[in-house]
Structures are given as structure tokens and as C-alpha cells.
Design a protein around this motif. Structure first.
Motif: not given
Length: 155
Positions: A21-38
């Protein structure tokens, strides 16, 4: 909701021949704090929002919560993300009793290929395919949230 995974560099493109299986993924981050990422992600025609907690010191496990959302909502949320979108193709390869997810990155991270395997426990054994190289579990520079800020082509 605890994710246990190990990450490895990939040494050859042979994994592509083994992928089911393969799929393209586009992703971004609303928050990249080391204690939590969204994270906001579009994978094929599906949208997702994911919250990840801080990794344990060894990088093997951390809290993860994910919810599927409509693709149009994910597209709208991507516009609110921090700079540095991740663009990759994910390949899934069955090896023994496990499925390896191999991400081939594009854009500013082109040339980087990372394999991940999710485990039931931190001590679980698994077969390593011959295209697996050095382990990078716990090395924060290989986290997607960090690759969005400090891409591979700047190393």
C-alpha cells in the motif's frame, strides 16, 4: 493511546517492491511545542487531526490521540499551521508479524527516507528487513514536527 514505535533510516529503495500500500501525505503542525504537538494531515482522501504528547526520554513511546475529520476541514486547518509543510509518500510493508511504514520525503526534506514500526511493548522483538539502516528512535531532528522547522536539506 500510547504509541510505541522505533524509527530507522532506510538504505535502499527495495522496500518499494515489497509495499502492499502507498499513499501521499501532506501535513502541517498547529503546535510544535516539545510537550505536545498538534498535527493536521491529509492522507489520500482523508483528513486527520492528531495530538501527541512528549516522548519518553528514550523516544520509544508517547501519548497519541487521532481523529478522522473531513478532508475539506483538514485543508482549512492546514492554512492555519506553522510554516513548513511536510510532503511525503508513505509505503506500508509487511515484515514478519509487523507492518513497517516507510516515509519517502519530498520538498525541503527530499532525500530523507525513514521507516517506522509500531510495537505492542518496548521490549517486543521484530524482524528487520535488509533495507533498514541505523536507528534514529528518540533523535528529535527526525520527528516530522522538527523536519517542518529544520528540513533535511538544511543539515
Amino acid at each position: 493511546m500510547i504509541e510505541i514505535e522505533r524509527k530507522f533510516l532506510v538504505t535502499s529503495l527495495h522496500f518499494k517492491q515489497e509495499a502492499f500500500k502507498k499513499a501521499r501525505i501532506i501535513q502541517g503542525f498547529l503546535n510544535t511545542h516539545k510537550e505536545r504537538t498538534v498535527r493536521v494531515r491529509i492522507k489520500a482522501d482523508n483528513g486527520f487531526i492528531t495530538v501527541k504528547g512528549q516522548s519518553k526520554e528514550d523516544g520509544l513511546s508517547r501519548f497519541e490521540w487521532e481523529k478522522e475529520i473531513p478532508k475539506d476541514e483538514a485543508e482549512a486547518l492546514l492554512k492555519l499551521c506553522e510554516p513548513g509543510v511536510i510532503d511525503k509518500i508513505r509505503y506500508e510493508i509487511k515484515v514478519g508479524n509487523h507492518t513497517f511504514e516507510v516515509d519517502e520525503f519530498y520538498g525541503d526534506n527530499e532525500g530523507l527516507i525513514i521507516a517506522e514500526v509500531e510495537l505492542e511493548s518496548e521490549n517486543e522483538t521484530f524482524l528487520k528487513p535488509n533495507w533498514i539502516g541505523g536507528e534514529v528512535t528518540g533523535n528529535i531532528k527526525y520527528y516530522n514536527s522538527q523536519l517542518s522547522k529544520n528540513p533535511y536539506n538544511t543539515w
